[in-house]
Design an enzyme around this catalytic site. Structure first.
Site, PDB file in Angstrom:
ATOM      1  N   THR A 114       0.806  -1.231   0.000  1.00 26.73           N
ATOM      2  CA  THR A 114       0.000   0.000   0.000  1.00 26.73           C
ATOM      3  C   THR A 114       0.836   1.277   0.000  1.00 26.73           C
ATOM      4  OG1 THR A 114      -1.529   1.237   1.424  1.00 26.73           O
ATOM      5  CG2 THR A 114      -0.074  -0.268   2.528  1.00 26.73           C
ATOM      6  N   TYR A 137      -1.696  -0.039  10.320  1.00 27.36           N
ATOM      7  CA  TYR A 137      -1.927  -0.761   9.057  1.00 27.36           C
ATOM      8  C   TYR A 137      -0.721  -0.593   8.129  1.00 27.36           C
ATOM      9  CZ  TYR A 137      -3.741  -1.496   4.297  1.00 27.36           C
ATOM     10  OH  TYR A 137      -3.901  -1.892   2.983  1.00 27.36           O
TER      11      TYR A 137
HETATM   12  N1  LIG Z   1      -8.740  -1.428  -0.662  1.00 33.45           N
HETATM   13  C1  LIG Z   1      -7.823  -0.493  -0.793  1.00 33.45           C
HETATM   14  O1  LIG Z   1      -8.135   0.688  -0.954  1.00 33.45           O
HETATM   15  C2  LIG Z   1      -6.362  -0.879  -0.777  1.00 33.45           C
HETATM   16  C3  LIG Z   1      -5.394   0.120  -0.890  1.00 33.45           C
HETATM   17  C4  LIG Z   1      -4.037  -0.253  -0.865  1.00 33.45           C
HETATM   18  C5  LIG Z   1      -3.690  -1.602  -0.728  1.00 33.45           C
HETATM   19  N2  LIG Z   1      -4.663  -2.542  -0.606  1.00 33.45           N
HETATM   20  C6  LIG Z   1      -4.278  -3.946  -0.453  1.00 33.45           C
HETATM   21  O2  LIG Z   1      -4.792  -4.659  -1.554  1.00 33.45           O
HETATM   22  C7  LIG Z   1      -5.118  -5.995  -1.156  1.00 33.45           C
HETATM   23  C8  LIG Z   1      -6.528  -6.344  -1.629  1.00 33.45           C
HETATM   24  O3  LIG Z   1      -7.424  -5.395  -1.095  1.00 33.45           O
HETATM   25  P1  LIG Z   1      -8.994  -5.493  -1.322  1.00 33.45           P
HETATM   26  O4  LIG Z   1      -9.532  -4.105  -1.361  1.00 33.45           O
HETATM   27  O5  LIG Z   1      -9.304  -6.452  -2.417  1.00 33.45           O
HETATM   28  O6  LIG Z   1      -9.419  -6.103   0.076  1.00 33.45           O
HETATM   29  P2  LIG Z   1     -10.827  -6.672   0.555  1.00 33.45           P
HETATM   30  O7  LIG Z   1     -11.880  -6.405  -0.453  1.00 33.45           O
HETATM   31  O8  LIG Z   1     -10.996  -6.207   1.958  1.00 33.45           O
HETATM   32  O9  LIG Z   1     -10.519  -8.226   0.515  1.00 33.45           O
HETATM   33  C9  LIG Z   1      -9.720  -8.856   1.438  1.00 33.45           C
HETATM   34  C10 LIG Z   1     -10.285 -10.230   1.636  1.00 33.45           C
HETATM   35  O10 LIG Z   1      -9.472 -10.918   2.581  1.00 33.45           O
HETATM   36  C11 LIG Z   1     -10.347 -11.680   3.407  1.00 33.45           C
HETATM   37  N3  LIG Z   1      -9.684 -11.977   4.663  1.00 33.45           N
HETATM   38  C12 LIG Z   1      -9.536 -11.195   5.736  1.00 33.45           C
HETATM   39  N4  LIG Z   1      -8.880 -11.851   6.706  1.00 33.45           N
HETATM   40  C13 LIG Z   1      -8.618 -13.089   6.226  1.00 33.45           C
HETATM   41  C14 LIG Z   1      -7.984 -14.237   6.746  1.00 33.45           C
HETATM   42  N5  LIG Z   1      -7.503 -14.264   7.998  1.00 33.45           N
HETATM   43  N6  LIG Z   1      -7.896 -15.334   5.966  1.00 33.45           N
HETATM   44  C15 LIG Z   1      -8.397 -15.339   4.714  1.00 33.45           C
HETATM   45  N7  LIG Z   1      -9.036 -14.292   4.172  1.00 33.45           N
HETATM   46  C16 LIG Z   1      -9.128 -13.168   4.914  1.00 33.45           C
HETATM   47  C17 LIG Z   1     -11.560 -10.801   3.588  1.00 33.45           C
HETATM   48  O11 LIG Z   1     -12.640 -11.590   4.005  1.00 33.45           O
HETATM   49  P3  LIG Z   1     -14.084 -10.961   4.356  1.00 33.45           P
HETATM   50  O12 LIG Z   1     -14.614 -10.498   3.014  1.00 33.45           O
HETATM   51  O13 LIG Z   1     -14.822 -12.103   4.891  1.00 33.45           O
HETATM   52  O14 LIG Z   1     -13.841  -9.824   5.283  1.00 33.45           O
HETATM   53  C18 LIG Z   1     -11.717 -10.211   2.201  1.00 33.45           C
HETATM   54  O15 LIG Z   1     -12.540 -11.011   1.402  1.00 33.45           O
HETATM   55  C19 LIG Z   1      -4.891  -6.054   0.339  1.00 33.45           C
HETATM   56  O16 LIG Z   1      -3.618  -6.580   0.590  1.00 33.45           O
HETATM   57  C20 LIG Z   1      -4.896  -4.595   0.766  1.00 33.45           C
HETATM   58  O17 LIG Z   1      -4.119  -4.378   1.927  1.00 33.45           O
HETATM   59  C21 LIG Z   1      -5.987  -2.203  -0.636  1.00 33.45           C
END
Ligand SMILES: NC(=O)c1ccc[n+]([C@@H]2O[C@H](COP(=O)([O-])OP(=O)(O)OC[C@H]3O[C@@H](n4cnc5c(N)ncnc54)[C@H](OP(=O)(O)O)[C@@H]3O)[C@@H](O)[C@H]2O)c1
Length: 301
Positions: A114, A137
């Site tokens: 991130t 985070y």
């Molecule tokens: N979203 C942003 O704006 C953003 C910005 C910068 C970087 N990132 C990074 O990009 C990546 C993808 O983000 P995203 O937006 O696609 O995230 P997301 O939509 O929140 O998806 C993350 C998924 O991981 C699952 N999860 C959480 N804890 C878990 C565990 N212990 N074991 C297995 N699964 C688990 C969640 O389950 P539930 O659906 O059941 O909660 C969710 O489905 C992440 O690494 C995030 O840090 C995101």
């Protein structure tokens, strides 16, 4: 390819699967709890909590993937500040488990980080700029990067910023879908105008992840959208594109919002490395809105 996706119920996980299906790939989709992505026989699903080392090892050794996309994470920045132990388990310790297992299997681990690893005083950032997270985070993501950088497994880190896109049964909304929904329901929304980001279409990031897997590209890459703008300007663009009432958008400062975690003022990424080495050419924010609009229309038909 035999690929395994963690966090397949999340936005990026869904996009990676969407782009890999029907293309001679064996896809093992995994997430915590039951499958909430569409169940169309294009993948095998396993309920997998990445913090459970035994379960992780069992599932990965069962399928022996060549590539593991780690999209699972604790992504709620304020919650990470409040639940530090859980944040560490999901965002740091689990990455170490994954790296160890991927090393044993000779699998390529593709991990997502991130812009929050930076303090926001000097954005836009290059890949080798000095990290200085302001939040737990951001620190957890930096710690996960450092684990990979000193690990012998094959790894790629793609850093991204404010992901948005259309997904199925997501637990977390994103800036575009949220603002659109609020304004459609005539809700007044308070939006900060003093933090700047480069919002990223999840579909574009998924392309970069898959490119690095197919072409075995290793190292750290910046993969965000190309337009850097204030959160306020993002929401105004969303209102303009979808023909919604801009007068419902209240301009406020980040101080007035008083969120739990500190956030960087201005991030954004220099994208040259990803452009050259990952063929990464993200859409403009406006073109991304058009793209999402089409997806929503298709979903409703
Ligand atoms: N979203 C942003 O704006 C953003 C910005 C910068 C970087 N990132 C990074 O990009 C990546 C993808 O983000 P995203 O937006 O696609 O995230 P997301 O939509 O929140 O998806 C993350 C998924 O991981 C699952 N999860 C959480 N804890 C878990 C565990 N212990 N074991 C297995 N699964 C688990 C969640 O389950 P539930 O659906 O059941 O909660 C969710 O489905 C992440 O690494 C995030 O840090 C995101």
């Amino acid at each position: 390819m035999i690929v395994l996706v963690t966090g397949s119920n999340g936005l990026l996980g869904q996009k990676i699967i969407e782009q890999l299906k029907n293309k001679d790939n064996k896809i093992i989709a995994t997430s915590k709890g039951s499958n909430r992505n569409s169940n169309n026989n294009s993948f095998i699903y396993e309920d997998l909590d990445i913090t459970n080392k035994e379960q992780l090892s069992f599932v990965l050794k069962k399928y022996k993937p060549e590539v593991v996309f780690n999209t699972a994470a604790m992504t709620n920045v304020d919650l990470c500040e409040l639940e530090k132990d859980l944040c560490k388990k999901v965002n740091v310790k689990a990455v170490e488990y994954l790296a160890d297992i991927c090393f044993d299997l000779d699998a390529h681990l593709i991990h997502i980080s991130t812009d929050f690893i930076f303090d926001g005083n000097d954005g836009p950032y290059n890949e080798d700029d000095i990290a200085c997270p302001l939040s737990f985070y951001g620190q957890s993501k930096l710690d996960s990067e450092n684990i990979l950088k000193s690990h012998k497994c094959k790894w790629t880190i793609l850093r991204t910023i404010v992901l948005f896109g259309v997904g199925k049964n997501l637990t977390k909304s994103n800036i575009v879908l949220w603002a659109k929904e609020q304004l459609e329901n005539s809700k007044v929304i308070n939006i900060i105008d003093d933090e700047f980001r480069a919002p990223t279409l999840a579909d574009d990031l998924a392309y970069a992840c898959i490119y690095s897997a197919k072409n075995k590209v290793f190292g750290v890459y910046h993969a965000s959208g190309k337009d850097i703008m204030s959160i306020y300007d993002m929401v105004i663009s969303i209102a303009n594109y979808f023909n919604l009432d801009k007068n419902l958008v209240n301009r406020i400062s980040s101080k007035e919002l008083s969120q739990v975690a500190n956030r960087p003022k201005k991030t954004g990424f220099v994208l040259e490395k990803a452009k050259q080495q990952l063929n990464y050419h993200p859409k403009s924010f406006n073109d991304s809105l058009m793209y999402i609009d089409k997806q929503l229309t298709n979903q409703n038909n």
